[in-house]
Write a protein that holds these residues in place. Structure first.
Motif, short mmCIF file in Angstrom:
data_model
loop_
_atom_site.label_atom_id
_atom_site.label_comp_id
_atom_site.label_asym_id
_atom_site.label_seq_id
_atom_site.Cartn_x
_atom_site.Cartn_y
_atom_site.Cartn_z
N ASN A 62 43.32 -61.43 31.60
CA ASN A 62 43.55 -60.51 30.48
C ASN A 62 42.29 -59.71 30.14
O ASN A 62 42.39 -58.53 29.80
N ASN A 63 41.13 -60.34 30.25
CA ASN A 63 39.87 -59.61 30.02
C ASN A 63 39.67 -58.54 31.08
O ASN A 63 39.23 -57.42 30.79
N ALA A 64 39.94 -58.91 32.32
CA ALA A 64 39.79 -57.96 33.42
C ALA A 64 40.75 -56.78 33.24
O ALA A 64 40.36 -55.61 33.41
N ILE A 65 41.99 -57.09 32.88
CA ILE A 65 42.99 -56.03 32.66
C ILE A 65 42.52 -55.10 31.55
O ILE A 65 42.61 -53.88 31.67
N ARG A 66 42.02 -55.67 30.45
CA ARG A 66 41.58 -54.85 29.32
C ARG A 66 40.46 -53.90 29.73
O ARG A 66 40.50 -52.70 29.42
N ILE A 67 39.48 -54.40 30.47
CA ILE A 67 38.37 -53.55 30.90
C ILE A 67 38.86 -52.45 31.82
O ILE A 67 38.54 -51.27 31.64
N HIS A 68 39.65 -52.82 32.82
CA HIS A 68 40.13 -51.82 33.77
C HIS A 68 41.09 -50.84 33.11
O HIS A 68 41.05 -49.64 33.40
N LYS A 69 41.94 -51.32 32.24
CA LYS A 69 42.90 -50.45 31.55
C LYS A 69 42.16 -49.45 30.65
O LYS A 69 42.53 -48.27 30.59
N ASP A 70 41.12 -49.92 29.95
CA ASP A 70 40.34 -49.02 29.10
C ASP A 70 39.71 -47.89 29.92
O ASP A 70 39.58 -46.77 29.42
N LEU A 71 39.34 -48.18 31.15
CA LEU A 71 38.74 -47.14 32.00
C LEU A 71 39.74 -46.03 32.31
O LEU A 71 39.34 -44.88 32.49
N THR A 72 41.03 -46.36 32.36
CA THR A 72 42.04 -45.34 32.68
C THR A 72 42.18 -44.33 31.54
O THR A 72 42.73 -43.25 31.74
N LEU A 73 41.68 -44.66 30.36
CA LEU A 73 41.79 -43.76 29.21
C LEU A 73 40.65 -42.75 29.15
O LEU A 73 40.68 -41.83 28.35
N ARG A 74 39.66 -42.93 29.99
CA ARG A 74 38.51 -42.01 29.99
C ARG A 74 38.84 -40.76 30.78
O ARG A 74 39.62 -40.78 31.70
N GLY A 75 38.18 -39.71 30.43
CA GLY A 75 38.31 -38.46 31.19
C GLY A 75 37.13 -38.30 32.12
O GLY A 75 36.16 -39.06 32.07
N ASN A 76 37.21 -37.33 32.99
CA ASN A 76 36.11 -36.96 33.88
C ASN A 76 35.65 -38.09 34.79
O ASN A 76 34.47 -38.24 35.05
N ILE A 77 36.58 -38.89 35.27
CA ILE A 77 36.23 -39.92 36.25
C ILE A 77 36.62 -39.37 37.62
O ILE A 77 37.74 -38.88 37.80
#
Length: 141
Positions: free
Chosen positions: A88-103
């Motif tokens: 769940n921690n891994a999912i949260r970190i990776h999921k939060d990254l999908t919300l960023r722009g300019n990646i």
């Protein structure tokens, strides 16, 4: 009159010298911070290779605290958490990254792959399938 002119020149020279020292100080300080970030990141990779995941987490957290734009460090942090079965921690970190722009697109695919693995190991197959399907058009996975 000539003394005032000379005084003005000296004043300008002193101000320029002080400005040069201030600029030098802040540039060297920033370069030192970047070296510390890189050093922590390299240590984290070393710890991952050695299987010392707790130390790797500490170093990766230090990196992302210092540089929130280091997407690769976030991905690696989530991957290490997944390895420790903290899905769940891994999912949260990776999921939060999908919300960023300019990646960059390559990193987006890395994030999707990590999310697919997170969800798969967490036995959330529908979500894992969702991210795997997003990767289908790309041949490198």
């Amino acid at each position: 009159m000539e003394t005032t002119y000379i005084n003005q020149i000296w004043l300008i020279a002193v101000v320029l010298i002080i400005a040069a020292f201030v600029i030098y100080y802040f540039r060297s300080r920033k370069a030192e911070e970047e070296r510390v970030d890189q050093s922590n990141y390299l240590l984290a990779l070393k710890y991952i290779a050695e299987g010392d995941y707790r130390s790797a987490i500490d170093k990766l957290k230090a990196v992302v605290r210092q540089d929130t734009e280091n997407i690769d460090a976030y991905i690696k942090l989530g991957d290490v958490l997944r390895h420790l079965k903290l899905y769940n921690n891994a999912i949260r970190i990776h999921k939060d990254l999908t919300l960023r722009g300019n990646i960059p697109e390559k990193q987006i695919r890395d994030i999707w792959f990590s999310l697919a693995m997170d969800y798969w190991l967490a036995n959330k197959m529908d979500s894992a399938e969702h991210y795997l399907k997003k990767l289908l058009p790309y041949k490198q996975y």
